[in-house]
Scaffold this motif. Structure first.
Motif, PDB file in Angstrom:
ATOM      1  N   GLN A   1       0.845  -1.210   0.000  1.00  0.00           N
ATOM      2  CA  GLN A   1       0.000   0.000   0.000  1.00  0.00           C
ATOM      3  C   GLN A   1       0.878   1.257   0.000  1.00  0.00           C
ATOM      4  O   GLN A   1       0.613   2.209  -0.744  1.00  0.00           O
ATOM      5  CB  GLN A   1      -0.919  -0.011   1.229  1.00  0.00           C
ATOM      6  N   GLN A   2       1.920   1.244   0.810  1.00  0.00           N
ATOM      7  CA  GLN A   2       2.811   2.410   0.883  1.00  0.00           C
ATOM      8  C   GLN A   2       3.494   2.649  -0.471  1.00  0.00           C
ATOM      9  O   GLN A   2       3.644   3.792  -0.899  1.00  0.00           O
ATOM     10  CB  GLN A   2       3.840   2.194   1.996  1.00  0.00           C
ATOM     11  N   ALA A   3       3.874   1.554  -1.126  1.00  0.00           N
ATOM     12  CA  ALA A   3       4.515   1.694  -2.441  1.00  0.00           C
ATOM     13  C   ALA A   3       3.536   2.300  -3.448  1.00  0.00           C
ATOM     14  O   ALA A   3       3.913   3.088  -4.317  1.00  0.00           O
ATOM     15  CB  ALA A   3       4.999   0.331  -2.928  1.00  0.00           C
ATOM     16  N   ARG A   4       2.253   1.948  -3.289  1.00  0.00           N
ATOM     17  CA  ARG A   4       1.194   2.396  -4.203  1.00  0.00           C
ATOM     18  C   ARG A   4       0.830   3.857  -3.945  1.00  0.00           C
ATOM     19  O   ARG A   4       0.655   4.645  -4.868  1.00  0.00           O
ATOM     20  CB  ARG A   4      -0.032   1.509  -3.951  1.00  0.00           C
ATOM     21  N   THR A   5       0.718   4.221  -2.645  1.00  0.00           N
ATOM     22  CA  THR A   5       0.167   5.530  -2.295  1.00  0.00           C
ATOM     23  C   THR A   5       1.238   6.550  -1.940  1.00  0.00           C
ATOM     24  O   THR A   5       0.967   7.753  -1.922  1.00  0.00           O
ATOM     25  CB  THR A   5      -0.760   5.417  -1.070  1.00  0.00           C
ATOM     26  N   GLY A   6       2.449   6.063  -1.577  1.00  0.00           N
ATOM     27  CA  GLY A   6       3.475   6.991  -1.112  1.00  0.00           C
ATOM     28  C   GLY A   6       3.299   7.419   0.329  1.00  0.00           C
ATOM     29  O   GLY A   6       4.091   8.202   0.846  1.00  0.00           O
ATOM     30  N   GLN A   7       2.236   6.921   0.980  1.00  0.00           N
ATOM     31  CA  GLN A   7       1.965   7.288   2.385  1.00  0.00           C
ATOM     32  C   GLN A   7       2.202   6.083   3.283  1.00  0.00           C
ATOM     33  O   GLN A   7       1.671   4.996   3.012  1.00  0.00           O
ATOM     34  CB  GLN A   7       0.494   7.701   2.543  1.00  0.00           C
ATOM     35  N   ALA A   8       2.954   6.284   4.359  1.00  0.00           N
ATOM     36  CA  ALA A   8       3.163   5.203   5.322  1.00  0.00           C
ATOM     37  C   ALA A   8       2.004   5.198   6.311  1.00  0.00           C
ATOM     38  O   ALA A   8       1.816   6.161   7.053  1.00  0.00           O
ATOM     39  CB  ALA A   8       4.477   5.412   6.063  1.00  0.00           C
ATOM     40  N   PRO A   9       1.187   4.143   6.317  1.00  0.00           N
ATOM     41  CA  PRO A   9       0.039   4.131   7.229  1.00  0.00           C
ATOM     42  C   PRO A   9       0.470   4.025   8.688  1.00  0.00           C
ATOM     43  O   PRO A   9       1.490   3.419   9.002  1.00  0.00           O
ATOM     44  CB  PRO A   9      -0.729   2.873   6.811  1.00  0.00           C
ATOM     45  N   LEU A  10      -0.327   4.635   9.556  1.00  0.00           N
ATOM     46  CA  LEU A  10      -0.131   4.480  10.998  1.00  0.00           C
ATOM     47  C   LEU A  10      -0.439   3.034  11.362  1.00  0.00           C
ATOM     48  O   LEU A  10      -1.444   2.466  10.894  1.00  0.00           O
ATOM     49  CB  LEU A  10      -1.098   5.435  11.723  1.00  0.00           C
ATOM     50  N   PHE A  11       0.402   2.431  12.167  1.00  0.00           N
ATOM     51  CA  PHE A  11       0.213   1.023  12.519  1.00  0.00           C
ATOM     52  C   PHE A  11       0.451   0.860  14.008  1.00  0.00           C
ATOM     53  O   PHE A  11       1.576   1.030  14.500  1.00  0.00           O
ATOM     54  CB  PHE A  11       1.196   0.148  11.735  1.00  0.00           C
ATOM     55  N   PHE A  12      -0.603   0.544  14.745  1.00  0.00           N
ATOM     56  CA  PHE A  12      -0.450   0.250  16.177  1.00  0.00           C
ATOM     57  C   PHE A  12      -0.443  -1.248  16.362  1.00  0.00           C
ATOM     58  O   PHE A  12      -1.367  -1.947  15.930  1.00  0.00           O
ATOM     59  CB  PHE A  12      -1.600   0.863  17.004  1.00  0.00           C
ATOM     60  N   PHE A  13       0.587  -1.753  17.028  1.00  0.00           N
ATOM     61  CA  PHE A  13       0.660  -3.187  17.308  1.00  0.00           C
ATOM     62  C   PHE A  13       0.493  -3.431  18.809  1.00  0.00           C
ATOM     63  O   PHE A  13       1.244  -2.894  19.623  1.00  0.00           O
ATOM     64  CB  PHE A  13       1.990  -3.780  16.838  1.00  0.00           C
ATOM     65  N   ALA A  14      -0.505  -4.249  19.141  1.00  0.00           N
ATOM     66  CA  ALA A  14      -0.757  -4.597  20.539  1.00  0.00           C
ATOM     67  C   ALA A  14       0.168  -5.735  20.942  1.00  0.00           C
ATOM     68  O   ALA A  14      -0.117  -6.894  20.676  1.00  0.00           O
ATOM     69  CB  ALA A  14      -2.217  -4.999  20.734  1.00  0.00           C
ATOM     70  N   SER A  15       1.285  -5.373  21.567  1.00  0.00           N
ATOM     71  CA  SER A  15       2.140  -6.399  22.126  1.00  0.00           C
ATOM     72  C   SER A  15       1.684  -6.655  23.564  1.00  0.00           C
ATOM     73  O   SER A  15       0.614  -6.187  23.981  1.00  0.00           O
ATOM     74  CB  SER A  15       3.618  -6.001  22.057  1.00  0.00           C
ATOM     75  N   SER A  16       2.480  -7.383  24.300  1.00  0.00           N
ATOM     76  CA  SER A  16       1.993  -7.864  25.590  1.00  0.00           C
ATOM     77  C   SER A  16       3.119  -7.949  26.598  1.00  0.00           C
ATOM     78  O   SER A  16       4.283  -8.210  26.253  1.00  0.00           O
ATOM     79  CB  SER A  16       1.386  -9.255  25.398  1.00  0.00           C
ATOM     80  N   VAL A  17       2.749  -7.760  27.853  1.00  0.00           N
ATOM     81  CA  VAL A  17       3.661  -7.963  28.973  1.00  0.00           C
ATOM     82  C   VAL A  17       4.186  -9.403  28.980  1.00  0.00           C
ATOM     83  O   VAL A  17       5.202  -9.694  29.619  1.00  0.00           O
ATOM     84  CB  VAL A  17       2.916  -7.607  30.278  1.00  0.00           C
ATOM     85  N   ALA A  18       3.536 -10.283  28.216  1.00  0.00           N
ATOM     86  CA  ALA A  18       3.981 -11.686  28.139  1.00  0.00           C
ATOM     87  C   ALA A  18       5.325 -11.830  27.438  1.00  0.00           C
ATOM     88  O   ALA A  18       5.898 -12.917  27.430  1.00  0.00           O
ATOM     89  CB  ALA A  18       2.940 -12.533  27.413  1.00  0.00           C
ATOM     90  N   VAL A  19       5.876 -10.743  26.867  1.00  0.00           N
ATOM     91  CA  VAL A  19       7.246 -10.855  26.338  1.00  0.00           C
ATOM     92  C   VAL A  19       8.230 -11.035  27.490  1.00  0.00           C
ATOM     93  O   VAL A  19       9.342 -11.526  27.284  1.00  0.00           O
ATOM     94  CB  VAL A  19       7.680  -9.636  25.476  1.00  0.00           C
ATOM     95  N   TYR A  20       7.816 -10.632  28.694  1.00  0.00           N
ATOM     96  CA  TYR A  20       8.719 -10.766  29.847  1.00  0.00           C
ATOM     97  C   TYR A  20       8.460 -12.076  30.570  1.00  0.00           C
ATOM     98  O   TYR A  20       7.319 -12.540  30.653  1.00  0.00           O
ATOM     99  CB  TYR A  20       8.513  -9.622  30.835  1.00  0.00           C
ATOM    100  N   GLY A  21       9.521 -12.617  31.107  1.00  0.00           N
ATOM    101  CA  GLY A  21       9.393 -13.827  31.913  1.00  0.00           C
ATOM    102  C   GLY A  21      10.771 -14.254  32.321  1.00  0.00           C
ATOM    103  O   GLY A  21      11.770 -13.826  31.725  1.00  0.00           O
TER     104      GLY A  21
END
Lengths: 326, 326
Positions: free
Chosen positions: B111-131
């Motif tokens: 999409q970015q290659a097509r439109t030239g605009q980098a979309p906003l992207f929120f990724f829900a990560s998790s406290v589960a990366v810790y342990g």
């Protein structure tokens, strides 16, 4: 024992294969076959002559089904698209580094389900997982628990593969160990155009009577490992018990911290002023920026506990290279 | 502005969608359409009635081509197989969490290659990366630069996706931000069988007149975030400038550190002794081990710099839940 080395025709793959065949054993088990797979065919005459060696050439993803038809007791996964390629061709890096490793791990999971044995799996990660930028500078000394913030696709892909290796190991599918290799110097052969290439070239070329360019300020500090020390580290990590390895997080192999000026002084001590004078400092801002972003100082407690020393000095590294070249 | 929420029929997805529609804007731009995709169809009557809402149901990997036929200015990627599922079915986790995120990111790169605009992207990560485990214990306080050593496939997959988001952002394909969500409490609805489920159940069930089991020692410390605080954190991170967000590494959202005993005391203060007495402590070793492996104390400087406070107290969390339930 049947061993597979991916990237087996590369510089480190060839050295590792030779060392394994010399020893004849891994983890105390005799080596029956050593399969070397690589994009390029194995050309080393000593390896070609050894009856234990099996050769396989081509794209790893395409070769995987055929390679995994037999069982492997140990895999050294060294194959990788290099940093510059991954930066220039994003899809290539995802495919050659991430997807190939994923597929290889999935094939080994299937093997473990079939045989009930978790194969030994050594993953060659890289110091390139470390890097800093304006927002998150690299700490002055990198420790075993320093959070990597990779500044290249190559570093990101290596760091991702480390995570996969850790999880496949936790699940019991493989007995995986990832170790981060330092910049290897002095590499033999021809200049390869990598940003780190000059860290071998400023020694190798002058010793061969060829002029060389040093593209960074001589005060630049770098972290190096000789080929012998690197191979010793790979084998020690592969043969360590799980308790010795210590967890499932990738381990930083030992590093010799030197400045480029100290490297050039060592060259002069080894080969004389006329040889050292073949190096001309001619700063290249792009290379200086890349190399300046790499960590140069490490405190690698886990490597120390494994009894893995760094190279004693760059003088010793040059001595090793000159003995090899003789 | 056209927004996509994956996991848009889930608890947090629904809350986020409602909040976005109430506000009517994201990053100062009016919201034209809000596409909610989820394995399960959206059922919330308020969302169904809003003319800006587009619904899409099914497996994300299978829906992706159709979903990405139109351009998205912002994506909130909340969809995920949960921790227990990923532990029980290794291939499912790789597919639903890693492969789906990769494919989504590749579609946004196109999409970015097509439109030239980098979309906003929120990724829900998790406290589960810790342990932590025996070999590598978790430090007593988790900071923004604490090295995650995930102890579950879910945590590994979240941490891997954080790395992909960072690299797609560095390359300019997306404007990505990953934030690690804390255990959300009090969740409404029915018990879901997750190891963390009791952290909502020991409040929700007694308030509904139902007996509840607390499977851990009341001295167990946990790190929580209310639904409102979690949604506020997601929106603040999404709307932060790159400089405010600070780098490309995932950010720990704020956490309220409490013991289970303090949670139960707050319940008694809010609803009386008879309600609190509906909770019976009945330790379950498996759950106690899992919950005991989670970090309970954070120093989250980046969240503080974004002006994101943790919930003030568990009393305030219960008040929020009771107001919602009314």
């Amino acid at each position: 024992m049947n061993i597979l080395i991916t990237g087996g025709a590369g510089f480190l793959g060839t050295l590792l294969a030779r060392r394994l065949l010399q020893r004849g054993t891994l983890c105390g088990q005799p080596i029956d076959t050593l399969t070397l797979t690589d994009l390029h065919p194995v050309a080393d005459p000593g390896l070609l002559a050894d009856p234990r060696v099996r050769r396989d050439a081509g794209d790893l993803l395409q070769r995987l089904d055929s390679l995994m038809a037999g069982d492997h007791d140990a895999v050294f996964h060294l194959a990788s698209a290099v940093s510059g390629e991954c930066e220039a061709d994003f899809a290539l890096g995802l495919r050659s580094n991430l997807e190939a490793t994923r597929r290889l791990l999935e094939a080994l999971r299937a093997q473990q389900a079939r045989t009930g044995q978790a194969p030994l799996f050594f993953f060659a990660s890289s110091v390139a997982v470390y890097g800093g930028d304006e927002a998150v500078p690299l700490p002055p000394v990198v420790r075993d628990d320093t959070l990597p913030t990779p500044q290249s696709s190559y570093g990101i892909q290596k760091f991702i593969c480390e995570q996969l290796v850790a999880d496949y190991t936790r699940k019991g599918y493989i007995d995986g160990r990832a170790a981060r290799l330092m910049t290897v110097s002095v590499r033999p052969g021809r200049p390869n155009g990598a940003a780190s290439g000059f860290l071998s070239g400023i020694v190798r070329e002058p010793l061969a009577g060829i002029d060389a360019i040093c593209p960074v300020d001589p005060s630049t500090a770098v972290a190096l490992s000789s080929p012998d020390t690197t191979i010793a580290g790979i084998l020690r990590v592969a043969e360590a018990s799980r308790a010795e390895f210590g967890g499932r997080t990738a381990l930083n192999l030992p590093a010799l911290s030197v400045t480029v000026a100290e490297m050039l002084q060592a060259l002069e001590r080894s080969a004389g002023q006329a040889v050292a004078a073949r190096v001309t400092v001619q700063p290249d801002a792009a290379i200086a920026r890349i190399v300046g972003g790499w960590p140069s100082r490490f405190e690698s407690e886990r490597a120390r506990r494994l009894g893995l020393p760094a190279d004693a000095s760059f003088d010793a590294v040059i001595t090793q290279f000159r003995a090899l070249a003789r």
